[in-house]
Write an enzyme that holds these catalytic residues in place. Structure first.
Site, PDB file in Angstrom:
ATOM      1  N   ALA A 110       9.784  -0.323   4.785  1.00 21.33           N
ATOM      2  CA  ALA A 110       9.734   0.477   3.742  1.00 21.33           C
ATOM      3  C   ALA A 110       8.477   1.501   3.636  1.00 21.33           C
ATOM      4  O   ALA A 110       8.580   2.583   2.812  1.00 21.33           O
ATOM      5  CB  ALA A 110       9.593  -0.194   2.222  1.00 21.33           C
ATOM      6  N   ASP A 126      -2.095  -1.701  10.324  1.00 22.49           N
ATOM      7  CA  ASP A 126      -2.311  -1.736   8.806  1.00 22.49           C
ATOM      8  C   ASP A 126      -2.980  -3.122   8.393  1.00 22.49           C
ATOM      9  O   ASP A 126      -3.408  -3.222   7.036  1.00 22.49           O
ATOM     10  CB  ASP A 126      -1.228  -1.476   8.214  1.00 22.49           C
ATOM     11  CG  ASP A 126      -0.587   0.064   8.271  1.00 22.49           C
ATOM     12  OD1 ASP A 126      -1.388   0.875   8.491  1.00 22.49           O
ATOM     13  OD2 ASP A 126       0.702   0.149   7.856  1.00 22.49           O
ATOM     14  N   LYS A 177       0.997  -1.252   0.153  1.00 25.54           N
ATOM     15  CA  LYS A 177      -0.180  -0.097  -0.123  1.00 25.54           C
ATOM     16  C   LYS A 177       0.912   1.205  -0.045  1.00 25.54           C
ATOM     17  O   LYS A 177       2.128   1.222   0.420  1.00 25.54           O
ATOM     18  CB  LYS A 177      -0.956   0.098   1.209  1.00 25.54           C
ATOM     19  CG  LYS A 177      -0.139   0.025   2.624  1.00 25.54           C
ATOM     20  CD  LYS A 177       0.270   1.433   3.031  1.00 25.54           C
ATOM     21  CE  LYS A 177       0.985   1.346   4.516  1.00 25.54           C
ATOM     22  NZ  LYS A 177       1.912   2.477   4.761  1.00 25.54           N
TER      23      LYS A 177
END
Ligand code: ATP
Length: 317
Positions: free
Chosen positions: A100, A139, A9
């Site tokens: 990341a 998330d 995402k």
């Protein structure tokens, strides 16, 4: 055996509203799935063990792997339904860079929950899966749903935004550079907690919504107004991550300049970084930006990907 793809995402918008009584931050994010995916193979086995295999050296294969945690949570929560099922071997082929800001680990956990619900015939509802996901990480619920969505609370309350434009992205990250998400939020708290809005636990959803500034971005997405999407890209965590990592600040400047030369829509850091992304209308333009960034920054440590928006968090294909 079941093979799934768990998509990364990006955050088109990330605003930190304040502190919550549970110690997390109250957030509002606009998240979008992109077609950069890990391949997850789940193989049920007779023995009651969970084993993880991964081709990326930075991903743990013990009980701290988020996919492992997903399996153990199912076993703990539904002992009657999982006892007879034995264990599972999980193979993770990593494409999503690690640490990341692209929710790689969370997407793997979402794939494990989704896949084992099918393989073990647990019959969980979408809401049940999302609640379990939220226990694993903020998330994970988004990764289960995917597409484009507003995420509120600590990021786990998901409202899908229907029919977003199908844009393309260029994603750039230095391989050797990772940012820890807890570090980014802790540092933000240290530097910016004077800006936090007081949050009343009993505040109605409407009151809480009135404090958010994500409206223009959501409107821009709904109306496919790419200029406005570019204008309203925003990420509070850039305020702490970019000053701490001058290389990422420079990378963002380079990507931004090159993207602008190719009619780019906008450039921003995703989540807690350090991945920088540019938005663009077509796959050809994305490739042209990728090539130009590669020519400008001649560093083998720099990874560059192109990926289009996708409407799914987990896919089969
Ligand atoms: P987010 O955007 O959700 O903050 P991220 O992209 O910044 O996540 P991840 O790639 O999910 O970060 O990984 C963060 C850390 O989690 C890694 O350094 C690794 O040690 C650990 N980890 C545990 N399970 C996994 C997994 N399945 N894949 C990747 N990392 C994992």
């Amino acid at each position: 055996m079941l093979t799934l793809f768990s998509n990364a995402k990006i955050n088109l918008y990330l605003e930190i509203i304040g502190s919550r009584p549970d110690g997390f931050h109250e957030l509002v994010m606009v998240m979008q799935s992109v077609a950069l995916a890990d391949r997850i193979t789940l193989r049920p086995i007779k023995a009651p063990n969970i084993s993880i295999e991964c081709d990326h050296p930075l991903v743990p294969t013990d009980s701290t792997n988020l996919a492992y945690k997903a399996v153990s949570l199912l076993q703990k929560r539904f002992p009657n339904r999982t006892n007879q099922r034995g264990g599972v071997e999980i193979k993770i082929e990593k494409k999503i860079p690690v640490g990341a800001g692209l929710a790689g680990g969370s997407s793997n956990a979402a794939a494990a929950l989704f896949g084992l619900d099918v393989l073990w015939d647990l019959g969980l509802t979408r809401v049940e899966l999302q609640e379990l996901g939220a226990e694993l990480g903020s998330d994970v619920p988004f990764c289960l749903v995917g597409g484009c969505a507003i995420a509120t609370g600590r990021g786990e309350a998901i409202d899908s935004i229907p029919n977003p434009p199908k844009l393309h992205t260029v994603l750039a990250k230095y391989t050797s550079l990772s940012v820890s998400t807890p570090w980014a939020y802790k540092t933000y708290r240290q530097q910016f907690d004077h800006t936090y809005k007081p949050l009343n636990e009993l505040a109605s959803l409407e009151e809480r919504r009135s404090r958010l500034h994500s409206g223009p971005m959501v409107k821009a997405i709904g109306s496919h107004d790419t200029v406005a999407i570019g204008t309203h890209l925003s990420n509070d965590l850039e305020k702490v991550v970019l000053p701490a990592h001058p290389k990422v600040m420079q990378l963002k400047e380079v990507v931004q300049t090159i993207a602008a030369q190719h009619n780019g829509i906008g450039t921003m850091m995703s989540g807690s970084g350090p991945t920088v992304f540019a938005l663009i209308e077509t796959a050809e333009q994305a490739q042209a930006i990728s090539n130009a960034v590669r020519q400008t920054i001649d560093d083998p440590d720099l990874q560059i990907y192109t990926a289009e928006f996708t409407s799914r968090g987990i896919s089969h294909h």
